[in-house]
Design an enzyme around this catalytic site. Structure first.
Site, PDB file in Angstrom:
ATOM      1  CG  ASP A   1      -0.240  -0.068   2.541  1.00 33.61           C
ATOM      2  OD1 ASP A   1       0.903  -0.553   2.580  1.00 33.61           O
ATOM      3  OD2 ASP A   1      -0.827   0.353   3.549  1.00 33.61           O
TER       4      ASP A   1
ATOM      5  NE  ARG B   1       0.065   4.107   6.418  1.00 35.10           N
ATOM      6  CZ  ARG B   1      -0.906   4.703   5.732  1.00 35.10           C
ATOM      7  NH1 ARG B   1      -0.917   6.028   5.601  1.00 35.10           N
ATOM      8  NH2 ARG B   1      -1.867   3.996   5.191  1.00 35.10           N
TER       9      ARG B   1
ATOM     10  CD  GLU C   1      -1.418   0.631   6.920  1.00 37.20           C
ATOM     11  OE1 GLU C   1      -2.189  -0.125   6.311  1.00 37.20           O
ATOM     12  OE2 GLU C   1      -1.648   1.842   7.099  1.00 37.20           O
TER      13      GLU C   1
ATOM     14  CG  ASP D   1      -4.578  -0.266  -1.462  1.00 38.25           C
ATOM     15  OD1 ASP D   1      -5.575  -0.701  -0.861  1.00 38.25           O
ATOM     16  OD2 ASP D   1      -3.767   0.506  -0.936  1.00 38.25           O
TER      17      ASP D   1
ATOM     18  CD1 TRP E   1      -8.697  -3.837   0.877  1.00 39.44           C
ATOM     19  CD2 TRP E   1     -10.597  -2.885   0.234  1.00 39.44           C
ATOM     20  NE1 TRP E   1      -8.535  -2.471   0.973  1.00 39.44           N
ATOM     21  CE2 TRP E   1      -9.686  -1.867   0.577  1.00 39.44           C
ATOM     22  CE3 TRP E   1     -11.858  -2.492  -0.226  1.00 39.44           C
ATOM     23  CZ2 TRP E   1      -9.995  -0.502   0.502  1.00 39.44           C
ATOM     24  CZ3 TRP E   1     -12.175  -1.146  -0.305  1.00 39.44           C
ATOM     25  CH2 TRP E   1     -11.253  -0.182   0.048  1.00 39.44           C
TER      26      TRP E   1
ATOM     27  CD  GLU F   1      -3.331   6.542   3.003  1.00 45.59           C
ATOM     28  OE1 GLU F   1      -2.504   7.235   3.617  1.00 45.59           O
ATOM     29  OE2 GLU F   1      -3.786   5.469   3.437  1.00 45.59           O
TER      30      GLU F   1
ATOM     31  CG  HIS G   1      -1.407   4.801  -0.337  1.00 45.44           C
ATOM     32  ND1 HIS G   1      -0.516   4.825   0.687  1.00 45.44           N
ATOM     33  CD2 HIS G   1      -2.415   3.979   0.063  1.00 45.44           C
ATOM     34  CE1 HIS G   1      -0.953   4.052   1.673  1.00 45.44           C
ATOM     35  NE2 HIS G   1      -2.106   3.516   1.317  1.00 45.44           N
TER      36      HIS G   1
HETATM   37  C1  BGC Z   1      -4.022   1.213   3.740  1.00 45.88           C
HETATM   38  C2  BGC Z   1      -4.823   1.163   2.483  1.00 45.88           C
HETATM   39  C3  BGC Z   1      -5.862   0.102   2.652  1.00 45.88           C
HETATM   40  C4  BGC Z   1      -6.745   0.596   3.746  1.00 45.88           C
HETATM   41  C5  BGC Z   1      -7.925  -0.249   4.022  1.00 45.88           C
HETATM   42  C6  BGC Z   1      -4.940   1.701   4.799  1.00 45.88           C
HETATM   43  O1  BGC Z   1      -4.307   1.905   6.005  1.00 45.88           O
HETATM   44  O2  BGC Z   1      -2.897   2.007   3.620  1.00 45.88           O
HETATM   45  O3  BGC Z   1      -4.120   1.232   1.356  1.00 45.88           O
HETATM   46  O4  BGC Z   1      -6.524  -0.286   1.532  1.00 45.88           O
HETATM   47  O5  BGC Z   1      -6.008   0.839   4.915  1.00 45.88           O
HETATM   48  O6  BGC Z   1      -8.345  -0.147   5.300  1.00 45.88           O
END
Ligand code: BGC
Length: 909
Positions: A485, A489, A491, A498, A550, A766, A782
């Protein structure tokens, strides 16, 4: 005499010089892959024209020879496989049907083709592949490492060093090393790094699959004493965060098998086991993908991977529990350093604190060049943007420290770059540098899966070109053996939503066939026995919500692989898993509708610049509307796959279920008064329109209400979040409003991709309001909001798309749409069959289209024209041109059937 001359000129055709040459051989996606574990790899080649001006070049037959040695290949002896002359136009995905390939076998191959006149080409340049270790028992090695009790929640382990010496007594014919070092590893032989992979091997759910890599190391072995050194980092095996929701697989560990074949036919092997030595006292004191690497050059162990290093202080390697996953060959391209950037500026923020600007939001790390006293420490912190005072803006990194620390050993010039971390950044803060650094102190090392680039788009709109640039950098920066994503950060996960249609956009930027095939295996691996698919895969965060939207990506990506690469293998393999998921989801239907949508139309442009998520009910699309329209489309997509895989009963069943969902959908959501669905958000119209759910009688009116919303409510701006953005540009263009799509794409005011550019973005944000939003969620890199933007640029503006029933661009549809005020577009796409290129200009009612169709492919070319009689090709009436056949004239333009070659069409419109 005259006759002789004519004969001489005709000689090449008379005596068989073919007009095409096979080149760029690929075995299972890659040129010369080592250690693959596909026992029936697919062979592909690209045909190039002997004469670039030639038209109508086709392959009518091929002969493939596969040999067990290059010597046999040279002698044209296909001891593994000789297809003989096969009458066929197939030049992609020819399935190997030769002798069974055994573990470690090497295969050398070449191909010869016959052209449309029956003339044979010469042999292609030779290519090869080698097999990996196909059976668990082939690994005579044991998993080794050094397990420590997990003590803290921020466990930053020192890198593990493993070494082993061995003797080479005889002359070596071939030496191959197979290994996996988890989470990350670098291998050294006699002091030199093996290969150029970084952050290797690729990410997987280590309980399901563990990837190993293979290298031919024949030339790295020495006569006599040799040494292997393996360095292990944490990666995701040892989770970067030991917080509740993150899976931790354990401490770093490795398995290695070196197979040596001698000239005399004998063999020996070197395998990881308890005779190896281990140390955790090397220079990498801590490593963590999110936080950074700490390197103390004073602790370097010079020559540790060379023979004769004294390892008497090292402990024996421990035999550790093997990961549960099956060892599998890494087939997709590895990550590599693909480019090096030099800072565009260095500024002193305050004494001792310097800010470097790479000029581009990039992903990777920095290479440091420094000299100074032993023990001096240079700290590098990374961030995407700066605060108004010029300091690093790190709030959006959340807990990721993105900090590398280098301690000098005090030698002349020390050059260092980290190995087991990566950062998403444009700016670097340097402290502790002895003296004053110049720009030469740092280089930006760009890191991602090293897939072949296919992106090439320019137009008369500088803004569109910059947006294309931003997409390209955003997409490459989010390849970390999975599509992440974000890269900066804490994640960096493979969020499914995405990539729904963004993956299709990506197929115009990179050759993503092997990459996405691998990710589809990750997704199948993530499936629970009940059929549920999580929203993140590999499921390092085991988030199972039975969400529809998703995980829908699991279905869609297989269609992308088929359309863009003509590749059905992943679809075939994963069909049962897809079907199982679709059926699992069916258990949640309520009154025919699908309420399972976890995130909504994620990140629509909010009304308040500070918000992450809009609170305005008029901007929020109903969850059940999203879930149901997606479920409809997924059922239809499954019906298509079932037909492609010759399962007509399944196809009929999926279609019937789709019809039922749509009946409930229309009944529940359609509001005839306004010709809208539910509350009439842009996304609530886009989905039913693009998916073909709207009854024909209502289509026009629903589309009009959508365009009214965009034009009036959003003032010609995008009003969708992630879900709507996946289909937005194509919905508008397919329904005749490319001008509106263009307007949205080139807005410089909020919200839009152009707004990001105006605010200095060099990647895609994002959030549409990424410059003002709450830092808790405002990544500057993003790809989700790209949606189908790149698909639109290539397929509609440049007009290059694949024909649905001859996928992979074996037949192309060339139909450029001169939207907005564009006066030219020039683009190309590298397909399985070669490069398709278009270049168009328009001026004063004239449209000129140059198009190149590679050998062995054909195209349907449509260009704007009022009257077919005005269309010319290279100056003469198009209908009479060589390689061109007029098909029809419609309001959309004149259409021609076109054979391979390069053409210049011109029309009046
Ligand atoms: C991510 C996204 C993701 C989303 C869904 C975010 O924190 O960075 O790209 O699809 O959460 O909850």
């Amino acid at each position: 005499m005259k006759h002789a001359l004519v004969l001489l000129l005709l000689a090449p055709t008379l005596f068989g010089a073919a007009a095409i040459r096979p080149q760029q051989l690929r075995s299972e996606y890659r040129a010369n892959p080592q250690g693959i574990d596909v026992t029936d790899p697919r062979l592909s080649w690209v045909l190039s024209a002997a004469d670039p001006k030639a038209r109508g070049l086709r392959q009518t037959a091929y002969r493939v020879i596969v040999a067990s040695s290059d010597h046999a290949l040279g002698a044209n002896t296909g001891d593994l496989w000789d297809t003989g002359k096969v009458a066929s136009d197939q030049s992609a995905h020819v399935v190997y049907r030769g002798k069974p390939l055994t573990s470690g076998a090497a295969a050398f191959w070449k191909v010869q083709v016959w052209d449309q006149n029956g003339h044979a080409s010469g042999w292609s340049p030779p290519a090869q592949w080698s097999m990996g270790l196909l059976h668990p028992q082939d690994w005579q090695a044991k998993w080794i490492g050094h397990d420590e009790p997990v003590t803290t929640t921020d466990h930053r382990l020192a890198a593990r060093l493993l070494r082993k010496e061995f003797q080479v007594e005889k002359r070596v014919r071939r030496a191959t090393v197979y290994y996996s070092g988890l989470g990350l590893s670098e291998l050294y032989l006699n002091g030199a790094k093996v290969g150029d992979h970084v952050l290797s091997p690729g990410l997987t759910d280590y309980d399901k699959h563990v990837l190993y890599v293979t290298f031919d190391v024949t030339n790295q072995l020495a006569a006599g004493r040799n040494a292997i050194g393996l360095m292990l980092g944490n990666g995701r095996y040892h989770a970067p965060r030991l917080q509740a929701n993150t899976r931790n697989f354990g401490d770093p560990k490795a398995i290695l098998h070196l197979d040596i074949e001698y000239q005399d036919g004998s063999r020996s092997s070197v395998v990881s086991d308890e005779t190896w030595k281990l140390s955790t006292a090397g220079a990498i004191r801590a490593n963590n993908e999110y936080d950074g690497e700490e390197y103390d050059a004073r602790m370097e162990l010079p020559n540790w991977s060379r023979a004769s290093f004294d390892d008497s202080q090292w402990e024996p390697a421990h035999i550790v529990t093997a990961p549960a996953g099956v060892l599998s060959a890494q087939i997709a391209e590895p990550l590599r350093v693909t480019e090096t950037l030099h800072p565009v500026s260095v500024k002193m923020l305050k004494p001792g604190v310097y800010i470097f600007d790479m000029g581009q939001n990039m992903v990777g790390w920095c290479r440091l060049r420094v000299s100074g006293p032993k023990g001096a420490q240079v700290t590098l912190r990374h961030a995407e943007t700066l605060n108004p005072d010029g300091s690093l803006y790190t709030a959006n990194l959340r807990t990721a420290r993105a900090t590398d620390l280098y301690t000098l050993k005090g030698e002349a010039t020390e050059v260092w770059e980290p190995r087991f971390t990566y950062h998403g950044f444009r700016y670097v803060e340097m402290t502790g540098f002895p003296g004053e650094p110049t720009a030469a102190a740092l280089e930006g090392r760009v890191v991602h899966d090293d897939m072949e680039k296919s992106a090439d788009f320019t137009s008369s709109s500088a803004l569109l070109n910059q947006i294309h640039h931003n997409m390209f950098w955003g997409i490459r920066g989010n390849y970390r053996s999975i599509p992440t994503d974000c890269p900066q950060r804490d994640e960096r996960q493979g969020w499914l939503g995405d990539r729904s249609q963004v993956s299709r956009s990506e197929a115009y930027m990179f050759d993503v066939a092997a990459f996405y095939t691998k990710w589809m295996t990750d997704l199948a691996d993530s499936q629970k026995p009940d059929g549920s698919i999580p929203v993140v895969s590999p499921n390092y965060w085991p988030n199972y919500y039975d969400d529809l939207t998703w995980p829908g990506t699991f279905i869609f990506v297989h269609g992308m692989l088929y359309d863009e690469y003509g590749d059905k293998r992943a679809m075939e393999r994963n069909y049962p898993a897809m079907k199982k998921w679709i059926d699992h989801e069916a258990t949640f239907l309520q009154d025919g509708l699908m309420p399972k949508d976890q995130y909504g139309d994620w990140c629509v442009p909010p009304e308040d610049p500070k918000l992450i998520h809009s609170l305005d009910p008029a901007r929020i699309t109903d969850h059940t509307l999203l879930g149901s329209s997606y479920y409809y489309q997924l059922l239809r997509t499954m019906a298509r796959y079932a037909r492609l895989l010759d399962k007509p009963a399944d196809a009929a069943d999926f279609d019937a279920r789709a019809d039922q969902v749509n009946a409930a959908f229309q009944k529940h959501f359609f509001k005839p008064a306004g010709n809208i669905y539910d509350n009439g958000t842009q996304t609530s119209s886009i989905l039913p329109l693009y998916f073909g759910m709207v009854p024909p009688d209502n289509r026009g009116a629903v589309f009009e209400s959508l365009t009214r919303n965009i034009e009036q409510t959003s003032n010609g701006h995008v009003g969708t979040g992630l879900v709507g953005a996946q289909w937005l540009m194509r919905t508008l263009t397919d329904n005749g409003r490319a001008d509106l799509a263009y307007q949205i794409a080139t807005q410089k005011t909020y919200p839009g991709w152009g707004y990001m550019v105006e605010k200095g973005a060099t990647t895609i944000w994002e959030l549409w309001n990424g410059d003002t939003a709450d830092p808790a969620m405002n990544s500057g890199n993003h790809v989700m909001q790209i949606g189908d933007l790149a698909v639109w640029m290539y397929e509609d503006l440049a007009g290059i798309r694949s024909y649905s029933t001859r996928p992979g661009f074996q037949r192309a549809v060339i139909h450029p749409i001169p939207a907005g005020d564009l006066t030219f577009v020039k683009a190309s796409h590298k397909s399985m069959y070669g490069t398709i290129a278009t270049s168009w200009t328009r001026d004063a009612g004239h449209f000129t289209l140059e198009v190149t169709i590679p050998p062995n492919t054909t195209a349907l070319v449509t260009l704007p024209a009022q009257d077919a009689a005005t269309v010319t090709e290279s100056g003469r009436p198009a209908s009479a041109a060589r390689g061109v056949k007029f098909l029809r004239i419609e309001p959309g333009g004149a259409t021609y059937e076109v054979a391979s070659g390069t053409y210049t069409f011109r029309s009046t419109f």
